[in-house]
Write an enzyme that holds these catalytic residues in place. Structure first.
Site, mmCIF file in Angstrom:
data_model
loop_
_atom_site.group_PDB
_atom_site.id
_atom_site.type_symbol
_atom_site.label_atom_id
_atom_site.label_comp_id
_atom_site.label_asym_id
_atom_site.label_seq_id
_atom_site.Cartn_x
_atom_site.Cartn_y
_atom_site.Cartn_z
ATOM 1 N N ARG A 120 12.383 -7.064 5.675
ATOM 2 C CA ARG A 120 12.681 -5.690 5.292
ATOM 3 C C ARG A 120 13.852 -5.124 6.111
ATOM 4 O O ARG A 120 13.921 -5.285 7.320
ATOM 5 C CB ARG A 120 11.419 -4.864 5.559
ATOM 6 C CG ARG A 120 11.355 -3.518 4.945
ATOM 7 C CD ARG A 120 9.927 -3.106 4.676
ATOM 8 N NE ARG A 120 9.092 -3.026 5.871
ATOM 9 C CZ ARG A 120 7.788 -2.779 5.830
ATOM 10 N NH1 ARG A 120 7.185 -2.590 4.666
ATOM 11 N NH2 ARG A 120 7.087 -2.729 6.941
ATOM 12 N N LYS A 135 0.824 -1.216 0.000
ATOM 13 C CA LYS A 135 0.000 0.000 0.000
ATOM 14 C C LYS A 135 0.855 1.261 0.000
ATOM 15 O O LYS A 135 0.572 2.196 -0.712
ATOM 16 C CB LYS A 135 -0.862 0.124 1.272
ATOM 17 C CG LYS A 135 -1.814 -0.973 1.551
ATOM 18 C CD LYS A 135 -2.679 -0.629 2.762
ATOM 19 C CE LYS A 135 -1.920 -0.407 4.053
ATOM 20 N NZ LYS A 135 -1.316 -1.607 4.659
ATOM 21 N N ARG A 186 -8.235 1.858 10.557
ATOM 22 C CA ARG A 186 -7.763 0.501 10.823
ATOM 23 C C ARG A 186 -8.723 -0.265 11.717
ATOM 24 O O ARG A 186 -8.488 -1.424 12.008
ATOM 25 C CB ARG A 186 -6.420 0.592 11.522
ATOM 26 C CG ARG A 186 -5.278 0.106 10.580
ATOM 27 C CD ARG A 186 -4.098 0.030 11.338
ATOM 28 N NE ARG A 186 -2.878 -0.519 10.995
ATOM 29 C CZ ARG A 186 -1.871 0.098 10.432
ATOM 30 N NH1 ARG A 186 -2.003 1.286 9.927
ATOM 31 N NH2 ARG A 186 -0.713 -0.499 10.332
ATOM 32 N N ARG A 238 1.076 -8.287 14.102
ATOM 33 C CA ARG A 238 0.468 -7.259 13.235
ATOM 34 C C ARG A 238 -0.491 -7.893 12.232
ATOM 35 O O ARG A 238 -1.548 -7.343 11.945
ATOM 36 C CB ARG A 238 1.553 -6.462 12.503
ATOM 37 C CG ARG A 238 2.319 -5.533 13.441
ATOM 38 C CD ARG A 238 3.577 -4.995 12.793
ATOM 39 N NE ARG A 238 3.301 -4.110 11.672
ATOM 40 C CZ ARG A 238 4.211 -3.764 10.773
ATOM 41 N NH1 ARG A 238 5.439 -4.230 10.838
ATOM 42 N NH2 ARG A 238 3.887 -2.940 9.802
ATOM 43 N N ARG A 270 13.430 -2.422 11.507
ATOM 44 C CA ARG A 270 12.472 -1.725 12.379
ATOM 45 C C ARG A 270 11.988 -2.669 13.470
ATOM 46 O O ARG A 270 11.709 -3.834 13.197
ATOM 47 C CB ARG A 270 11.257 -1.311 11.535
ATOM 48 C CG ARG A 270 11.100 0.163 11.325
ATOM 49 C CD ARG A 270 10.067 0.474 10.269
ATOM 50 N NE ARG A 270 8.715 0.028 10.596
ATOM 51 C CZ ARG A 270 7.656 0.219 9.802
ATOM 52 N NH1 ARG A 270 7.807 0.846 8.653
ATOM 53 N NH2 ARG A 270 6.467 -0.212 10.138
#
Ligand code: AMP
Length: 223
Positions: free
Chosen positions: A127, A13, A88, A170, A159
């Site tokens: 990532r 996204k 969300r 998540r 991260r």
């Protein structure tokens, strides 16, 4: 025009959103980015959000709704808005529906990105980013030397909320709290445009372009 990017973490996204606002001249309101900025600046909001974010949980609705209200208020009436990572939860969507008419706006469309859970897991947990903002993926796009940026030689960072356990959390939070928004918007007059996110970037871009043109009469410039 108000368009929402909806979909699980890692579905792409953010990448699509950044490109779209670039080409359309709209404003992108990405609550995750705003929260990370608040944390870097050490604001009250940043301190309150930190614990939730690092655990992969959602930041409470009232904090998020206030943040969005603040960012919407400053925009001109004909500025297009692309929401990325907001709403969300169903209560956030209800709050958005309540605040938009005051600004003579409504939600015009939802771009819903979908991809299988195993792909999402690798995309996020793999990532790594450089301080300069270059993003790698240890599974799909690794740097030549582990942990080092090819371009600048800087050390790559993982991260905290991209750690595997947090990613699992998540994804579960998305299923529990965010996926119900799909039926919320399916039942509303809003156009829901479904995009298969597990494809080469150029194909995803083309699908987004076609849906926006067909459903909302929005033309994304051909580059
Ligand atoms: P993102 O960059 O969109 O994946 O967001 C990173 C984190 O910020 C999320 O895991 C949440 O903890 C928090 N966050 C971002 N947007 C929202 C939102 N709309 N509601 C609640 N929490 C959010």
């Amino acid at each position: 025009m108000v368009v929402i990017l909806l979909g699980p973490p890692g579905v792409g996204k953010g990448t699509q959103g950044a490109r779209l606002v670039d080409e359309l001249g709209w404003v992108r309101i990405a609550t995750g980015d705003l929260l990370r900025a608040a944390r870097r600046e050490g604001t009250d909001l940043g301190r309150k959000a930190q614990e939730y974010m690092d655990a992969g949980d959602l930041v409470p609705d009232d904090l998020i709704v206030a943040l969005v209200k603040e960012h919407l208020a400053g925009l001109g009436a004909d500025t297009g808005v692309l929401f990325d990572g907001f709403p969300r939860t169903v209560p956030q969507a209800v709050s958005l529906d309540a605040m938009l008419p005051e600004l003579s706006r409504k939600v015009d469309g939802v771009l819903l990105f979908e991809a299988p859970a195993d792909v999402l897991f690798k995309r996020i947990s793999g990532r790594r980013s450089s301080p300069e903002g270059r993003v790698y993926n240890v599974y799909f796009d690794p740097p030549r030397q582990e942990g080092i940026c090819d371009v600048t030689g800087s050390s790559l960072v993982h991260r905290a909320d991209d750690e595997p356990e947090t990613v699992e959390r998540r994804l579960a939070v998305y299923e529990e709290q965010t996926a119900p928004l799909i039926s919320y918007y399916d039942a509303a007059p809003t156009r829901v445009m479904r995009i298969e996110g597990d494809r080469p970037m150029a194909e995803v871009e083309e699908a987004v372009r076609q849906e926006l043109a067909r459903e909302l009469d929005v033309t994304v410039g051909s580059r």
